[in-house]
Scaffold this motif. Sequence first.
Motif, PDB file in Angstrom:
ATOM      1  N   MET A  10       6.752  -8.893  -1.731  1.00  0.00           N
ATOM      2  CA  MET A  10       7.531 -10.131  -1.837  1.00  0.00           C
ATOM      3  C   MET A  10       6.638 -11.310  -2.228  1.00  0.00           C
ATOM      4  O   MET A  10       7.010 -12.128  -3.080  1.00  0.00           O
ATOM      5  N   GLU A  11       5.467 -11.396  -1.622  1.00  0.00           N
ATOM      6  CA  GLU A  11       4.543 -12.497  -1.930  1.00  0.00           C
ATOM      7  C   GLU A  11       4.056 -12.408  -3.375  1.00  0.00           C
ATOM      8  O   GLU A  11       3.883 -13.426  -4.053  1.00  0.00           O
ATOM      9  N   THR A  12       3.846 -11.192  -3.847  1.00  0.00           N
ATOM     10  CA  THR A  12       3.425 -10.988  -5.239  1.00  0.00           C
ATOM     11  C   THR A  12       4.510 -11.445  -6.212  1.00  0.00           C
ATOM     12  O   THR A  12       4.235 -12.091  -7.232  1.00  0.00           O
ATOM     13  N   LEU A  13       5.767 -11.127  -5.881  1.00  0.00           N
ATOM     14  CA  LEU A  13       6.890 -11.494  -6.750  1.00  0.00           C
ATOM     15  C   LEU A  13       7.185 -12.992  -6.717  1.00  0.00           C
ATOM     16  O   LEU A  13       7.807 -13.524  -7.640  1.00  0.00           O
ATOM     17  N   LYS A  14       6.765 -13.662  -5.658  1.00  0.00           N
ATOM     18  CA  LYS A  14       7.009 -15.109  -5.552  1.00  0.00           C
ATOM     19  C   LYS A  14       6.150 -15.919  -6.527  1.00  0.00           C
ATOM     20  O   LYS A  14       6.434 -17.091  -6.773  1.00  0.00           O
ATOM     21  N   ILE A  15       5.099 -15.301  -7.044  1.00  0.00           N
ATOM     22  CA  ILE A  15       4.211 -16.008  -7.974  1.00  0.00           C
ATOM     23  C   ILE A  15       4.710 -15.747  -9.394  1.00  0.00           C
ATOM     24  O   ILE A  15       4.561 -14.641  -9.917  1.00  0.00           O
ATOM     25  N   TRP A  68      -7.467   2.169 -11.619  1.00  0.00           N
ATOM     26  CA  TRP A  68      -6.058   1.895 -11.382  1.00  0.00           C
ATOM     27  C   TRP A  68      -5.722   0.620 -12.146  1.00  0.00           C
ATOM     28  O   TRP A  68      -6.360  -0.405 -11.949  1.00  0.00           O
ATOM     29  N   ASN A  69      -4.705   0.676 -12.963  1.00  0.00           N
ATOM     30  CA  ASN A  69      -4.375  -0.498 -13.781  1.00  0.00           C
ATOM     31  C   ASN A  69      -2.900  -0.879 -13.655  1.00  0.00           C
ATOM     32  O   ASN A  69      -2.020  -0.024 -13.651  1.00  0.00           O
ATOM     33  N   GLY A  70      -2.683  -2.179 -13.570  1.00  0.00           N
ATOM     34  CA  GLY A  70      -1.347  -2.742 -13.644  1.00  0.00           C
ATOM     35  C   GLY A  70      -1.441  -4.107 -14.296  1.00  0.00           C
ATOM     36  O   GLY A  70      -2.512  -4.712 -14.310  1.00  0.00           O
ATOM     37  N   HIS A  71      -0.342  -4.594 -14.840  1.00  0.00           N
ATOM     38  CA  HIS A  71      -0.413  -5.910 -15.496  1.00  0.00           C
ATOM     39  C   HIS A  71       0.228  -6.992 -14.641  1.00  0.00           C
ATOM     40  O   HIS A  71       1.177  -6.751 -13.883  1.00  0.00           O
ATOM     41  N   LEU A  72      -0.303  -8.201 -14.779  1.00  0.00           N
ATOM     42  CA  LEU A  72       0.106  -9.343 -13.976  1.00  0.00           C
ATOM     43  C   LEU A  72       1.331 -10.056 -14.526  1.00  0.00           C
ATOM     44  O   LEU A  72       2.079 -10.684 -13.774  1.00  0.00           O
ATOM     45  N   ASP A  73       1.531  -9.996 -15.831  1.00  0.00           N
ATOM     46  CA  ASP A  73       2.557 -10.804 -16.469  1.00  0.00           C
ATOM     47  C   ASP A  73       3.919 -10.123 -16.500  1.00  0.00           C
ATOM     48  O   ASP A  73       4.031  -8.904 -16.319  1.00  0.00           O
ATOM     49  N   LYS A 106       5.328  -5.320 -11.030  1.00  0.00           N
ATOM     50  CA  LYS A 106       4.630  -5.860  -9.867  1.00  0.00           C
ATOM     51  C   LYS A 106       4.723  -4.942  -8.646  1.00  0.00           C
ATOM     52  O   LYS A 106       3.890  -5.037  -7.749  1.00  0.00           O
ATOM     53  N   SER A 107       5.718  -4.065  -8.609  1.00  0.00           N
ATOM     54  CA  SER A 107       5.778  -3.117  -7.500  1.00  0.00           C
ATOM     55  C   SER A 107       4.619  -2.128  -7.588  1.00  0.00           C
ATOM     56  O   SER A 107       3.966  -1.824  -6.580  1.00  0.00           O
ATOM     57  N   GLY A 108       4.328  -1.632  -8.801  1.00  0.00           N
ATOM     58  CA  GLY A 108       3.172  -0.744  -8.973  1.00  0.00           C
ATOM     59  C   GLY A 108       1.866  -1.474  -8.756  1.00  0.00           C
ATOM     60  O   GLY A 108       0.945  -0.964  -8.104  1.00  0.00           O
ATOM     61  N   LEU A 109       1.778  -2.692  -9.278  1.00  0.00           N
ATOM     62  CA  LEU A 109       0.575  -3.517  -9.142  1.00  0.00           C
ATOM     63  C   LEU A 109       0.289  -3.826  -7.672  1.00  0.00           C
ATOM     64  O   LEU A 109      -0.839  -3.645  -7.190  1.00  0.00           O
ATOM     65  N   ALA A 110       1.313  -4.306  -6.958  1.00  0.00           N
ATOM     66  CA  ALA A 110       1.141  -4.666  -5.550  1.00  0.00           C
ATOM     67  C   ALA A 110       0.772  -3.447  -4.711  1.00  0.00           C
ATOM     68  O   ALA A 110      -0.087  -3.527  -3.823  1.00  0.00           O
ATOM     69  N   ALA A 111       1.414  -2.313  -4.990  1.00  0.00           N
ATOM     70  CA  ALA A 111       1.126  -1.099  -4.228  1.00  0.00           C
ATOM     71  C   ALA A 111      -0.327  -0.672  -4.396  1.00  0.00           C
ATOM     72  O   ALA A 111      -0.986  -0.274  -3.422  1.00  0.00           O
ATOM     73  N   MET A 112      -0.831  -0.747  -5.618  1.00  0.00           N
ATOM     74  CA  MET A 112      -2.223  -0.365  -5.866  1.00  0.00           C
ATOM     75  C   MET A 112      -3.179  -1.255  -5.072  1.00  0.00           C
ATOM     76  O   MET A 112      -4.116  -0.765  -4.423  1.00  0.00           O
ATOM     77  N   ALA A 113      -2.955  -2.569  -5.129  1.00  0.00           N
ATOM     78  CA  ALA A 113      -3.814  -3.500  -4.396  1.00  0.00           C
ATOM     79  C   ALA A 113      -3.699  -3.255  -2.897  1.00  0.00           C
ATOM     80  O   ALA A 113      -4.705  -3.278  -2.159  1.00  0.00           O
ATOM     81  N   TYR A 114      -2.483  -3.003  -2.426  1.00  0.00           N
ATOM     82  CA  TYR A 114      -2.252  -2.792  -0.988  1.00  0.00           C
ATOM     83  C   TYR A 114      -2.949  -1.520  -0.502  1.00  0.00           C
ATOM     84  O   TYR A 114      -3.576  -1.516   0.563  1.00  0.00           O
ATOM     85  N   VAL A 115      -2.839  -0.451  -1.280  1.00  0.00           N
ATOM     86  CA  VAL A 115      -3.493   0.809  -0.896  1.00  0.00           C
ATOM     87  C   VAL A 115      -5.008   0.636  -0.858  1.00  0.00           C
ATOM     88  O   VAL A 115      -5.680   1.098   0.069  1.00  0.00           O
ATOM     89  N   LEU A 116      -5.563  -0.044  -1.851  1.00  0.00           N
ATOM     90  CA  LEU A 116      -7.013  -0.251  -1.891  1.00  0.00           C
ATOM     91  C   LEU A 116      -7.469  -1.045  -0.666  1.00  0.00           C
ATOM     92  O   LEU A 116      -8.466  -0.691  -0.012  1.00  0.00           O
ATOM     93  N   GLY A 117      -6.741  -2.121  -0.353  1.00  0.00           N
ATOM     94  CA  GLY A 117      -7.087  -2.918   0.816  1.00  0.00           C
ATOM     95  C   GLY A 117      -6.957  -2.143   2.110  1.00  0.00           C
ATOM     96  O   GLY A 117      -7.808  -2.256   3.014  1.00  0.00           O
ATOM     97  N   THR A 118      -5.911  -1.325   2.218  1.00  0.00           N
ATOM     98  CA  THR A 118      -5.694  -0.514   3.420  1.00  0.00           C
ATOM     99  C   THR A 118      -6.810   0.508   3.602  1.00  0.00           C
ATOM    100  O   THR A 118      -7.296   0.738   4.716  1.00  0.00           O
TER     101      THR A 118
END
Length: 375
Positions: A10-15, A68-73, A106-118
């Motif tokens: 949700m926070e990722t999608l708010k940006i 792992w790659n995802g796009h921001l835009d 952004k769902s794929g992008l956020a998940a990748m970042a979240y998994v890495l952080g976890t």
Amino acid sequence: MKYDAETFLMETLKIPTVNGKDDERALAVFLRDFLKDCGVSAVVQEIDSKRANVIGVLEGKSKETVIWNGHLDTVPYGKMGEWKTEPSVPIKKNGCIYARGASDMKSGLAAMAYVLGTMKKKGYVPSHTIYFCGTCDEEKDGLGAKQLLEYQMLGEPALLLIGEPTGLRPGTVQKGCIWLQLKIQGRTSHGAYPEQGVNAVEYGIRIFQDLKECLKKYNHEILGEPTCQITMAEGGIAPNMTPDMAEFMLDIRVIPGITTLMVSEWTQEIIDKYKAETDGQLKAEVHIKNDRQAIEIDSTNPWLKKLQWELELKGLPKERTGINYFTDASILAKGIPNTPVLLFGPGQPEMAHKPNEYVEIEKYLQYITVLSRLF
């Protein structure tokens, strides 16, 4: 950890990161700060005042790397009247999250970042060093992916995983994309005597039709036939004059086995045929405005087999799928040759670029589980 998985999405999608309008760099900074808070080494790779990449690195047991790659835009919102919710504000409804970018990607992008952080928070050390690369400008020129190739630490990755929407199915192939510009010069004449002229518009259409026939001879077991269409056209002087100039833009989606060089050579052969037909009066220029190669991973690749095994364990479909649109993989694979590419994400491909875009929360959470187990 500051966020649970849902809240983080949700926070990722708010940006807002509409390409060409919003500040994509803001999302890169958000993801960098999240990763650093988790203890992951992360940096923002600056491109300009509104564009930047984010790169996070989790050291593995070996020096072998995976990306792992995802796009921001995202693409623009389109017609606001067709949205049932505000596209810039993520809304949970009926087990889904609605917002622009929810599926793409952004769902794929956020998940990748979240998994890495976890992983880092839990002290888990993966077998391979993982590079999480969030790239900007994917929806237009791929500036982020091109800049990422300047990053000297990527090495020779064992895998390039792209989190584009595949509906949680293993994406093993994607079409390439060529934007071919034709500039046709003929000879004008009075509209009552077309035989005295060389109609640039008509010959441009003939060239297009002949090229389309060349492409139709090819087929792929997953992607089917390549496609070719006129997406822009300009020509004509007056209703009663044979047009002596015309310009066309062709959008060509190619399958593995068809290269840009092949398409260029076919086009030139067709032009040469019509030059001969007009005794050299027809002239034509060919310009390649976009060159994205087709991508395919071998069906026996160990990473693909492992992903299919994990999906089967979760009771999810393991059948291979393909995507018709291009991704940053077409740029990255060219710059990092011989790297197998897997496309795998929680979004629904048919929701990309549409109003009322959404991602199913269950699929997003399942993606996080599978991604965690895979690495």
